[in-house]
Write an enzyme that holds these catalytic residues in place. Structure first.
Site, PDB file in Angstrom:
ATOM      1  CE  LYS A 155      -1.999  -1.285   3.994  1.00 35.77           C
ATOM      2  NZ  LYS A 155      -1.287  -2.615   4.078  1.00 35.77           N
TER       3      LYS A 155
ATOM      4  NE  ARG B  69      -4.621  -1.145   9.958  1.00 32.59           N
ATOM      5  CZ  ARG B  69      -3.465  -0.664   9.346  1.00 32.59           C
ATOM      6  NH1 ARG B  69      -3.474   0.532   8.849  1.00 32.59           N
ATOM      7  NH2 ARG B  69      -2.182  -1.364   9.278  1.00 32.59           N
TER       8      ARG B  69
ATOM      9  NE  ARG C  81       7.717  -2.104   6.165  1.00 30.83           N
ATOM     10  CZ  ARG C  81       6.432  -1.963   6.156  1.00 30.83           C
ATOM     11  NH1 ARG C  81       5.608  -1.400   5.485  1.00 30.83           N
ATOM     12  NH2 ARG C  81       5.782  -2.387   7.396  1.00 30.83           N
TER      13      ARG C  81
ATOM     14  NE  ARG D 265       5.980  -0.198  10.189  1.00 29.31           N
ATOM     15  CZ  ARG D 265       4.761  -0.216   9.506  1.00 29.31           C
ATOM     16  NH1 ARG D 265       4.913   0.270   8.331  1.00 29.31           N
ATOM     17  NH2 ARG D 265       4.135  -0.842  10.094  1.00 29.31           N
TER      18      ARG D 265
ATOM     19  NE  ARG E 288       2.062  -4.489  11.035  1.00 26.39           N
ATOM     20  CZ  ARG E 288       3.228  -4.370  10.337  1.00 26.39           C
ATOM     21  NH1 ARG E 288       4.407  -4.718  10.902  1.00 26.39           N
ATOM     22  NH2 ARG E 288       3.305  -4.053   9.129  1.00 26.39           N
TER      23      ARG E 288
HETATM   24  P1  AP5 Z   1       4.751  -1.752   1.593  1.00 28.12           P
HETATM   25  O1  AP5 Z   1       4.404  -1.008   0.699  1.00 28.12           O
HETATM   26  O2  AP5 Z   1       5.467  -0.980   2.820  1.00 28.12           O
HETATM   27  O3  AP5 Z   1       3.686  -2.352   2.283  1.00 28.12           O
HETATM   28  P2  AP5 Z   1       2.323  -1.810   3.028  1.00 28.12           P
HETATM   29  O4  AP5 Z   1       1.221  -2.616   2.387  1.00 28.12           O
HETATM   30  O5  AP5 Z   1       2.256  -0.275   2.997  1.00 28.12           O
HETATM   31  O6  AP5 Z   1       2.649  -2.280   4.580  1.00 28.12           O
HETATM   32  P3  AP5 Z   1       2.595  -1.959   5.905  1.00 28.12           P
HETATM   33  O7  AP5 Z   1       3.355  -3.009   7.005  1.00 28.12           O
HETATM   34  O8  AP5 Z   1       2.925  -0.406   6.129  1.00 28.12           O
HETATM   35  O9  AP5 Z   1       0.981  -1.967   6.388  1.00 28.12           O
HETATM   36  P4  AP5 Z   1       0.460  -2.007   7.652  1.00 28.12           P
HETATM   37  O10 AP5 Z   1      -0.971  -1.610   7.191  1.00 28.12           O
HETATM   38  O11 AP5 Z   1       0.723  -3.220   8.517  1.00 28.12           O
HETATM   39  O12 AP5 Z   1       1.181  -0.717   8.552  1.00 28.12           O
HETATM   40  P5  AP5 Z   1       0.768   0.808   8.809  1.00 28.12           P
HETATM   41  O13 AP5 Z   1       1.885   1.727   8.776  1.00 28.12           O
HETATM   42  O14 AP5 Z   1      -0.558   1.086   7.901  1.00 28.12           O
HETATM   43  O15 AP5 Z   1       5.793  -2.857   1.237  1.00 28.12           O
HETATM   44  C1  AP5 Z   1       6.186  -3.652   2.264  1.00 28.12           C
HETATM   45  C2  AP5 Z   1       7.478  -4.309   1.576  1.00 28.12           C
HETATM   46  O16 AP5 Z   1       7.467  -5.137   0.407  1.00 28.12           O
HETATM   47  C3  AP5 Z   1       8.574  -3.461   1.163  1.00 28.12           C
HETATM   48  O17 AP5 Z   1       9.851  -3.909   1.729  1.00 28.12           O
HETATM   49  C4  AP5 Z   1       8.690  -3.007   0.055  1.00 28.12           C
HETATM   50  O18 AP5 Z   1       9.756  -2.938  -0.793  1.00 28.12           O
HETATM   51  C5  AP5 Z   1       8.186  -4.438  -0.593  1.00 28.12           C
HETATM   52  N1  AP5 Z   1       7.140  -4.348  -1.766  1.00 28.12           N
HETATM   53  C6  AP5 Z   1       6.116  -3.751  -2.082  1.00 28.12           C
HETATM   54  N2  AP5 Z   1       5.548  -3.896  -3.081  1.00 28.12           N
HETATM   55  C7  AP5 Z   1       6.150  -4.965  -3.575  1.00 28.12           C
HETATM   56  C8  AP5 Z   1       6.064  -5.822  -4.894  1.00 28.12           C
HETATM   57  N3  AP5 Z   1       4.972  -5.557  -5.763  1.00 28.12           N
HETATM   58  N4  AP5 Z   1       6.877  -6.712  -5.085  1.00 28.12           N
HETATM   59  C9  AP5 Z   1       7.829  -7.111  -4.119  1.00 28.12           C
HETATM   60  N5  AP5 Z   1       8.005  -6.313  -2.920  1.00 28.12           N
HETATM   61  C10 AP5 Z   1       7.373  -5.375  -2.495  1.00 28.12           C
HETATM   62  O19 AP5 Z   1       0.122   0.575  10.125  1.00 28.12           O
HETATM   63  C11 AP5 Z   1       0.910   0.138  11.429  1.00 28.12           C
HETATM   64  C12 AP5 Z   1       0.191   0.104  12.519  1.00 28.12           C
HETATM   65  O20 AP5 Z   1      -0.589   1.529  12.955  1.00 28.12           O
HETATM   66  C13 AP5 Z   1      -1.110  -0.535  12.745  1.00 28.12           C
HETATM   67  O21 AP5 Z   1      -0.652  -2.013  12.946  1.00 28.12           O
HETATM   68  C14 AP5 Z   1      -1.844  -0.167  13.705  1.00 28.12           C
HETATM   69  O22 AP5 Z   1      -1.324  -0.428  15.187  1.00 28.12           O
HETATM   70  C15 AP5 Z   1      -1.865   1.148  13.402  1.00 28.12           C
HETATM   71  N6  AP5 Z   1      -2.782   1.798  12.338  1.00 28.12           N
HETATM   72  C16 AP5 Z   1      -2.407   2.450  11.163  1.00 28.12           C
HETATM   73  N7  AP5 Z   1      -3.619   2.933  10.751  1.00 28.12           N
HETATM   74  C17 AP5 Z   1      -4.482   2.437  11.376  1.00 28.12           C
HETATM   75  C18 AP5 Z   1      -6.068   2.617  11.414  1.00 28.12           C
HETATM   76  N8  AP5 Z   1      -6.672   3.057  10.194  1.00 28.12           N
HETATM   77  N9  AP5 Z   1      -7.015   2.266  12.310  1.00 28.12           N
HETATM   78  C19 AP5 Z   1      -6.117   1.751  13.489  1.00 28.12           C
HETATM   79  N10 AP5 Z   1      -4.858   1.655  13.840  1.00 28.12           N
HETATM   80  C20 AP5 Z   1      -4.100   1.920  12.709  1.00 28.12           C
END
Ligand code: AP5
Length: 261
Positions: free
Chosen positions: A36, A111, A150, A183, A194
């Site tokens: 994402k 979410r 990552r 992270r 997660r």
């Molecule tokens: P990346 O693009 O970073 O993946 P992502 O889907 O963004 O993964 P996240 O871990 O950031 O998502 P998340 O939802 O767990 O975390 P968030 O920060 O939102 O890619 C990942 C890896 O894969 C990278 O190394 C990249 O290079 C590689 N990659 C990407 N695309 C690729 C491809 N096509 N092929 C190969 N490799 C690839 O949330 C963190 C925490 O915050 C949550 O756990 C929660 O506690 C809180 N939080 C955030 N938002 C909310 C909400 N709305 N409500 C409640 N709590 C929330």
């Protein structure tokens, strides 16, 4: 709004409904590691839409040790979800800012069903008409591998993968030369939690948006540039459909009605 201090966030929106009227809203759905953040960054570069990541906003509050950050910390560390009212308040304040006037990409929000309904209320206030939900489809086996490898640049959040997309110089961002960090919630136990939380609380949004006719599925196992090209094609197609719909009032009706449900 919810008892917390959002004073650091400037609120440019004084008259709801005026800022956003023709803004484009793209929601990226997908499990942790689906890509994402990677895709939101690429789409923002191509389209000029603002990239809004609730994870980044929460981590920024954590770094600045705000009330919101202190409240969110245990949820993030354990891989749980920060309570809906807190996240909704934070998002509502953020999208009221003038840099969202053209539109924005939501990464990691909504979410939960409560967040999706909260977003609909916000959309009604701002009279937003153009919503696309992109579900990034990936094989579950790849998620842990992607996330444990990552690394993220400290200064601007550029995303790397130690094996598939490594930096030229180990530990240093190619773009701005800043340090690359892992992270704290990218350890295997927290990643698995997660993913579990995603399955319980976020996966139901796929049906929710499909039932509203807003969902598009994109295979996200290929190279990030190939995935991004697919998303761009989709958004371009929808934009031209919207242009045609402007000439035909009947065609705009289902889009507006779907927001009110
Ligand atoms: P990346 O693009 O970073 O993946 P992502 O889907 O963004 O993964 P996240 O871990 O950031 O998502 P998340 O939802 O767990 O975390 P968030 O920060 O939102 O890619 C990942 C890896 O894969 C990278 O190394 C990249 O290079 C590689 N990659 C990407 N695309 C690729 C491809 N096509 N092929 C190969 N490799 C690839 O949330 C963190 C925490 O915050 C949550 O756990 C929660 O506690 C809180 N939080 C955030 N938002 C909310 C909400 N709305 N409500 C409640 N709590 C929330």
């Amino acid at each position: 709004m919810n008892g917390l201090d959002f004073g650091h966030q400037r609120s440019a929106q004084e008259r709801p409904g005026t800022l956003w009227y023709s803004a484009r809203l793209v929601i990226l759905l997908g499990p942790p590691g689906a890509g994402k953040g990677t895709q939101a960054h690429l789409i923002a570069q191509q389209s000029g839409l603002q990239h809004l990541s609730t994870g980044d906003m929460l981590r920024d509050n954590l770094r600045r040790d705000t009330d919101l950050g202190r409240m969110a910390k245990p949820f993030i560390e354990e891989g749980g979800l920060v309570p809906d009212n807190i996240v909704l308040g934070m998002v509502q304040d953020r999208i009221a800012q003038s840099d969202c006037i053209k539109g924005f990409i939501l990464d990691g929000f909504p979410r939960t069903l409560a967040q999706a309904r909260g977003l609909e209320r916000i959309c009604r206030v701002y009279k937003s008409k153009s919503i696309t939900v992109v579900n990034l489809v990936v094989h579950p086996d790849t998620l842990v591998r992607r996330l444990t490898n990552r690394r993220i640049c400290k200064l601007s959040g550029h995303i790397y993968h130690l094996i598939d997309h490594p930096p030229i110089q180990s530990g240093i961002c190619d773009v701005d030369g800043s340090e690359l960090l892992q992270r704290p919630d990218d350890n295997e136990d927290v990643i698995r939690e997660r993913i579990r939380i995603y399955e319980c609380h976020t996966r139901p949004l796929i049906d929710y948006y499909a039932a509203r006719g807003l969902l598009c599925r994109v295979q996200a196992m290929g190279h990030p540039d190939a995935v991004s090209a697919e998303i761009k094609k989709l958004l371009d197609r929808q934009e031209s459909t919207k242009q045609e719909a402007r000439c035909s009032p009947l065609l705009t009706a289902p889009i507006n009605e779907s927001l009110g449900k």
